[in-house]
Write an enzyme that holds these catalytic residues in place. Sequence first.
Site, PDB file in Angstrom:
ATOM      1  N   HIS A   6     -15.109-102.004 -13.274  1.00 29.60           N
ATOM      2  CA  HIS A   6     -14.525-103.102 -14.052  1.00 29.60           C
ATOM      3  C   HIS A   6     -15.598-104.114 -14.396  1.00 29.60           C
ATOM      4  O   HIS A   6     -16.547-104.317 -13.649  1.00 29.60           O
ATOM      5  CB  HIS A   6     -13.380-103.773 -13.281  1.00 29.60           C
ATOM      6  CG  HIS A   6     -13.747-104.164 -11.882  1.00 29.60           C
ATOM      7  ND1 HIS A   6     -13.768-103.258 -10.848  1.00 29.60           N
ATOM      8  CD2 HIS A   6     -14.113-105.348 -11.347  1.00 29.60           C
ATOM      9  CE1 HIS A   6     -14.130-103.872  -9.732  1.00 29.60           C
ATOM     10  NE2 HIS A   6     -14.357-105.142 -10.008  1.00 29.60           N
ATOM     11  N   GLN A  21     -18.702-105.009  -4.860  1.00 29.98           N
ATOM     12  CA  GLN A  21     -17.564-104.285  -5.453  1.00 29.98           C
ATOM     13  C   GLN A  21     -16.557-103.959  -4.366  1.00 29.98           C
ATOM     14  O   GLN A  21     -16.883-103.274  -3.389  1.00 29.98           O
ATOM     15  CB  GLN A  21     -18.033-102.992  -6.130  1.00 29.98           C
ATOM     16  CG  GLN A  21     -16.893-102.263  -6.827  1.00 29.98           C
ATOM     17  CD  GLN A  21     -17.335-100.995  -7.547  1.00 29.98           C
ATOM     18  OE1 GLN A  21     -18.511-100.621  -7.527  1.00 29.98           O
ATOM     19  NE2 GLN A  21     -16.381-100.336  -8.184  1.00 29.98           N
TER      20      GLN A  21
HETATM   21  P1  5GP Z   1     -14.860-106.692  -7.316  1.00 30.73           P
HETATM   22  O1  5GP Z   1     -15.243-107.549  -6.146  1.00 30.73           O
HETATM   23  O2  5GP Z   1     -14.414-105.315  -6.898  1.00 30.73           O
HETATM   24  O3  5GP Z   1     -15.911-106.677  -8.374  1.00 30.73           O
HETATM   25  O4  5GP Z   1     -13.662-107.427  -8.008  1.00 30.73           O
HETATM   26  C1  5GP Z   1     -12.330-107.082  -7.839  1.00 30.73           C
HETATM   27  C2  5GP Z   1     -11.511-108.170  -8.488  1.00 30.73           C
HETATM   28  O5  5GP Z   1     -10.190-107.685  -8.634  1.00 30.73           O
HETATM   29  C3  5GP Z   1     -11.420-109.448  -7.665  1.00 30.73           C
HETATM   30  O6  5GP Z   1     -11.896-110.534  -8.448  1.00 30.73           O
HETATM   31  C4  5GP Z   1      -9.940-109.583  -7.324  1.00 30.73           C
HETATM   32  O7  5GP Z   1      -9.494-110.913  -7.370  1.00 30.73           O
HETATM   33  C5  5GP Z   1      -9.283-108.718  -8.382  1.00 30.73           C
HETATM   34  N1  5GP Z   1      -8.053-108.072  -7.973  1.00 30.73           N
HETATM   35  C6  5GP Z   1      -7.864-107.339  -6.835  1.00 30.73           C
HETATM   36  N2  5GP Z   1      -6.621-106.851  -6.790  1.00 30.73           N
HETATM   37  C7  5GP Z   1      -6.014-107.242  -7.936  1.00 30.73           C
HETATM   38  C8  5GP Z   1      -4.707-107.031  -8.479  1.00 30.73           C
HETATM   39  O8  5GP Z   1      -3.848-106.376  -7.889  1.00 30.73           O
HETATM   40  N3  5GP Z   1      -4.433-107.584  -9.674  1.00 30.73           N
HETATM   41  C9  5GP Z   1      -5.362-108.321 -10.359  1.00 30.73           C
HETATM   42  N4  5GP Z   1      -4.993-108.831 -11.535  1.00 30.73           N
HETATM   43  N5  5GP Z   1      -6.603-108.546  -9.885  1.00 30.73           N
HETATM   44  C10 5GP Z   1      -6.925-108.013  -8.690  1.00 30.73           C
END
Ligand code: 5GP
Length: 106
Positions: free
Chosen positions: A100, A94
């Site tokens: 999310h 994360q």
């Molecule tokens: P995590 O690794 O925290 O589970 O996933 C975060 C996700 O958010 C990643 O897949 C990354 O590409 C996406 N993400 C990060 N910043 C933004 C943003 O500003 N806009 C959008 N649409 N996606 C984002």
Amino acid sequence: MRDCVFCRIVARQSHADVEYEDDAVLAFKDIYPKAPVHVLIVPKRHIDSILTMERQDAELLGRCLLAARTVGEAKGFGERGYRLRVNCGPGGGQVVNHVHVHFLAG
Ligand code: 5GP
Ligand code: ZN
């Protein structure tokens, strides 16, 4: 407002390609898609992580799963199915500390 990229998207202070919205949940395209269809489903109310979620957050997170179902049906995956992923904390990958659900399909 807290300095949170997803809270800014919810508040429409940052752009995102919105796929679904209701009173409690927003779903938008991941900016760096890892699958042909990669949507992020977030509660509008900020919750950091599953690691620190509380009993009072359970219904809202359930709403995120219902939103995933709606997104899946709207995108034609209602029968074939898809993958949902929730990364929990740094050890789970994360990066954004606003809980999310990743919707991955295709
Ligand atoms: P995590 O690794 O925290 O589970 O996933 C975060 C996700 O958010 C990643 O897949 C990354 O590409 C996406 N993400 C990060 N910043 C933004 C943003 O500003 N806009 C959008 N649409 N996606 C984002
Ligand atoms: Zn947030």
